[in-house]
Design an enzyme around this catalytic site. Structure first.
Site, PDB file in Angstrom:
ATOM      1  N   ARG A  24      27.002  25.878  22.424  1.00 36.85           N
ATOM      2  CA  ARG A  24      27.687  25.796  21.127  1.00 36.85           C
ATOM      3  C   ARG A  24      27.845  24.349  20.686  1.00 36.85           C
ATOM      4  O   ARG A  24      27.653  24.028  19.521  1.00 36.85           O
ATOM      5  CB  ARG A  24      29.046  26.508  21.167  1.00 36.85           C
ATOM      6  CG  ARG A  24      28.921  28.022  21.268  1.00 36.85           C
ATOM      7  CD  ARG A  24      30.266  28.702  21.388  1.00 36.85           C
ATOM      8  NE  ARG A  24      30.954  28.201  22.575  1.00 36.85           N
ATOM      9  CZ  ARG A  24      32.262  27.977  22.655  1.00 36.85           C
ATOM     10  NH1 ARG A  24      33.052  28.215  21.632  1.00 36.85           N
ATOM     11  NH2 ARG A  24      32.801  27.529  23.763  1.00 36.85           N
ATOM     12  N   ASN A  42      30.886  32.306  20.984  1.00 32.50           N
ATOM     13  CA  ASN A  42      30.453  33.227  22.028  1.00 32.50           C
ATOM     14  C   ASN A  42      30.824  34.644  21.606  1.00 32.50           C
ATOM     15  O   ASN A  42      31.879  34.856  21.012  1.00 32.50           O
ATOM     16  CB  ASN A  42      31.138  32.907  23.357  1.00 32.50           C
ATOM     17  CG  ASN A  42      30.644  31.613  23.970  1.00 32.50           C
ATOM     18  OD1 ASN A  42      29.532  31.171  23.708  1.00 32.50           O
ATOM     19  ND2 ASN A  42      31.472  31.001  24.790  1.00 32.50           N
TER      20      ASN A  42
END
Length: 95
Positions: A24, A42
């Site tokens: 990320r 996520n």
């Protein structure tokens, strides 16, 4: 024929070993370099969902990077969806 500067929304679901490996953060850095706004988070099924808005050409570059071999972890597949931008996003964040 539309040009590459029209704004668009890319939603991509990335699967593989992409959680807990800095994916990320890496995605955020690439998106900011491309001038995109959005987020990466996520999901409960171990994927990372990426939402990015900006010029189509920049979104296509981000998608190519997500599918590339230089990502953290190991990407085994990316599914994308294209839609109209909502225009409500500011910056690019990890959720």
């Amino acid at each position: 024929m539309p040009d590459g500067s029209e704004n668009i929304r890319l939603t991509a679901w990335v699967r593989g070993r992409v959680q807990g490996v800095g994916f990320r953060w890496w995605t955020r850095a690439r998106a900011l370099e491309l001038g995109l706004v959005g987020w990466a988070r996520n999901t409960e099924d171990a994927r990372v969902e990426v939402v990015a808005e900006g010029p189509r050409e920049s979104c296509e570059k981000l998608l190519a990077l997500l599918r590339g071999c230089d990502t953290p972890g190991r990407v085994v597949g990316v599914v994308e969806r294209w839609s109209e931008p909502r225009g409500s996003l500011l910056g690019f964040v990890e959720r």
